[in-house]
Scaffold this active site. Sequence first.
Site, PDB file in Angstrom:
ATOM      1  N   GLU A  30       0.830  -1.203   0.000  1.00 57.24           N
ATOM      2  CA  GLU A  30       0.000   0.000   0.000  1.00 57.24           C
ATOM      3  C   GLU A  30       0.865   1.254   0.000  1.00 57.24           C
ATOM      4  O   GLU A  30       1.793   1.366   0.805  1.00 57.24           O
ATOM      5  CB  GLU A  30      -0.905  -0.012   1.240  1.00 57.24           C
ATOM      6  CG  GLU A  30      -1.951  -1.103   1.161  1.00 57.24           C
ATOM      7  CD  GLU A  30      -2.412  -1.581   2.532  1.00 57.24           C
ATOM      8  OE1 GLU A  30      -3.230  -2.504   2.571  1.00 57.24           O
ATOM      9  OE2 GLU A  30      -1.946  -1.041   3.554  1.00 57.24           O
ATOM     10  N   SER A  69      -6.227  -3.890   0.697  1.00 50.12           N
ATOM     11  CA  SER A  69      -6.868  -5.182   0.888  1.00 50.12           C
ATOM     12  C   SER A  69      -5.786  -6.206   1.131  1.00 50.12           C
ATOM     13  O   SER A  69      -5.263  -6.820   0.205  1.00 50.12           O
ATOM     14  CB  SER A  69      -7.693  -5.548  -0.350  1.00 50.12           C
ATOM     15  OG  SER A  69      -8.159  -6.869  -0.210  1.00 50.12           O
ATOM     16  N   PHE A  93       1.065  -2.676   8.884  1.00 48.55           N
ATOM     17  CA  PHE A  93       1.228  -2.980  10.304  1.00 48.55           C
ATOM     18  C   PHE A  93       0.974  -4.465  10.541  1.00 48.55           C
ATOM     19  O   PHE A  93       0.072  -5.040   9.943  1.00 48.55           O
ATOM     20  CB  PHE A  93       0.246  -2.158  11.154  1.00 48.55           C
ATOM     21  CG  PHE A  93       0.494  -0.679  11.067  1.00 48.55           C
ATOM     22  CD1 PHE A  93       1.447  -0.065  11.866  1.00 48.55           C
ATOM     23  CD2 PHE A  93      -0.215   0.104  10.166  1.00 48.55           C
ATOM     24  CE1 PHE A  93       1.685   1.292  11.769  1.00 48.55           C
ATOM     25  CE2 PHE A  93       0.021   1.466  10.066  1.00 48.55           C
ATOM     26  CZ  PHE A  93       0.977   2.066  10.877  1.00 48.55           C
ATOM     27  N   ASP A  95      -0.377  -5.722  12.827  1.00 48.36           N
ATOM     28  CA  ASP A  95      -1.722  -5.837  13.390  1.00 48.36           C
ATOM     29  C   ASP A  95      -2.762  -6.231  12.330  1.00 48.36           C
ATOM     30  O   ASP A  95      -3.827  -6.722  12.654  1.00 48.36           O
ATOM     31  CB  ASP A  95      -2.131  -4.505  14.021  1.00 48.36           C
ATOM     32  CG  ASP A  95      -1.030  -3.919  14.882  1.00 48.36           C
ATOM     33  OD1 ASP A  95      -1.160  -3.955  16.115  1.00 48.36           O
ATOM     34  OD2 ASP A  95      -0.013  -3.445  14.328  1.00 48.36           O
ATOM     35  N   HIS A 139      -2.485  -0.684  16.158  1.00 46.36           N
ATOM     36  CA  HIS A 139      -1.330  -0.426  15.285  1.00 46.36           C
ATOM     37  C   HIS A 139      -0.018  -0.500  16.051  1.00 46.36           C
ATOM     38  O   HIS A 139       0.961   0.122  15.657  1.00 46.36           O
ATOM     39  CB  HIS A 139      -1.434   0.966  14.644  1.00 46.36           C
ATOM     40  CG  HIS A 139      -2.659   1.181  13.833  1.00 46.36           C
ATOM     41  ND1 HIS A 139      -3.879   1.470  14.392  1.00 46.36           N
ATOM     42  CD2 HIS A 139      -2.860   1.128  12.498  1.00 46.36           C
ATOM     43  CE1 HIS A 139      -4.785   1.601  13.430  1.00 46.36           C
ATOM     44  NE2 HIS A 139      -4.191   1.396  12.283  1.00 46.36           N
TER      45      HIS A 139
END
Lengths: 337, 373
Positions: A30, A69, A93, A95, A139
Amino acid sequence: MARTISYREAINEALAQEMERDPSVVVMGEDNAGGAGSPGDDDAWGGVLGVTKGLYHKFPGRVLDTPISGSAFIGAAVGAATAGLRPVAELMFIDFMGVCFDQIYNQAAKFRYMFGGKAVTPVVIRTMYGAGLNAAAQHSQCLYPIFTHIPGLKVVLPSSPYEAKGLLIQSIRDDDPVIFCEHKALYDTTGEVPEDSYTIPFGEANVVRDGDDVTIVALGRMVSVAEQAAAGLARQGVEAEIIDPRTTSPLDADTILESVENTGRLVVVDQATPRCGMACDISALVAQEAFGALRAPIEMVTAPHTPVPFAQSLEALYIPDAQKVANAVKKTMDWKK
Amino acid sequence: MSTEDPITKVTMPKWSLSMTSGKVTDWIVAEGDEVAEGDELADVDTDKIAGALEAPGPGVVRRIIAGVNEDIPVGGTIALIAPADVPEELIDEAARAAREQLDTGAVEEVPGPVTGVVRVDGRAISFATLGEGEQTVLLVHGYGGDKNSWLFVQEPLSAQATVHAIDLPGHGESAKDVGDGSLDTLAGAVLGFLQQQGIGQVHLVGQSLGGAVVTAVAAREPGKVASLTLVAPAGFGDAIDAGYLRGFASATSRRELKPVLTKLFADPAQVTRQLTDDLMKYKRLDGVQQALDTLLGTLLDGDRPGTDASDLLDQVRAPVQVVWGRADQVLPVGNADALPNSARVSYVDDAGHMVHMEKPSAVVDAVAKKLEE
């Protein structure tokens, strides 16, 4: 020639040198090229904290911008790896692994085993972890123990710029899926890094500091915290040996055990939450394999078993610091039956 | 201060490019001790290396300025040596000035080696130069070594000469491609360096593999060579520890490498964590494994030496001297018997294969004599 560069630059250099050397290496993620739909020319961010900045122009067509995504692009990276590319996917991240976990633990991690060694999956997933930037509970986690739990994945935690470059090049050349975990508070740290390409083998711990009184095993960002504690302890006459495992899977058990055989004391320092984590894992290893050498109970310095707090004051308390490490060391030194 | 100053300042040496300060971890001498040039004064520790600091000249240690474990900038005065008859007041004054300089941070930075790269046959050859003397010395390291291994030799010699140390192909910061790895190829790299630097006359110094290399250089260009100093050279005699060489080439971790390295020194404590770590960092560079494997073919023929440099020595016109550690486990000192009588051999006690690191003054003295001739 070794010169001083940052952790961020070391990662960027590793990517650039491997892309130069091997045309099958591609980078995807991203905002790698300025965000979906943008021309990517002048506004390329190079990922959320700018790690891949500059690569878009250097390697036209090989730095791919992906939609937000995780399930789609991590799946695409895993698939591309099985089809002959060496993708380095950046998941912002750690997470966010939840949304793409099937592709990692049930697909990528299993291919080599289930196809009898005929398939390899040379994918690297680079991801940020850790608290300290006031990024709140979703995060800031240290989720690498979850990946370490899964056979078939290799898990890498570089603690310095030298480690970051050598371990990333090794990760890209490795034929198995690698989870490459970058602590966000380390990006601006600096250190000496050779200009030439080099690899650091997996499963080889680094002895950061020699000492005969206590063994401190510290992971990722915690290595420098342990060093800080050790400097203070040395002034009080306690010499700590610090071990940075560098990879949690594979884990260099021998170096840890040899050290504890010598010192008789172990403190494990990890920023992850304590249950089912590396601190427990390493403590169990030592308790089983070096029980006779132990002169005091093993100490673990970890985050508490809570989500990472957003409030700055609480976040500071949450992260293990040099004082907590020194206290744990003193506890092992003072222990009497 | 005038050049006739009877007080010799012992200063914190610069032992590496990145070294800006160091500390004395232990004083070997005490105030009032009489010392000769080259006597060990103190153990000095830097973030990179630890070693013994030798007396720059003879005299009595009149004052010790630097405390144990005090951080001293490079060039800072750590002790004063002077003849016994120099009055106390003068010594006191010099000590006060030195202390003040340390306390105010007013120490002038001492220039370190100048590094550079030349291209020879398409290969980058890296070098470090210290000193500005009229005569030129070239230092060539051994298998797996690099230009930094000469730190303790390069610095003292730089007072008398321009001293270059190079990285052979496959080593240090030079290109890692060694071609066929032959002595001829390696000698070609050295000759290319001399040519590109415009060096006409040179005192060649080579250790181990570097000893065979400089012999080959002197054989090819006898007119260029003023003297040849071979330190535990390869290529003479038929004893060699093949296990050491193979162990060095194949070690892939610090734990594998460390026991191998102890064979290099008379005193195994010389194998510090820093030395092992630095060598592992070198071994992990792309291309190094292949270079080391190729060079093994030059150094070994089965378990015997793979190179004979004695024939080459016949073509050398310059005076040849040899420095060999009596405790050398890699190329045992008995190999010196294979040298012609014309080559003067100095045997060094308590030194292993790395004489230039373990007893640097033995190498410095030998080369310095040639510079004075």
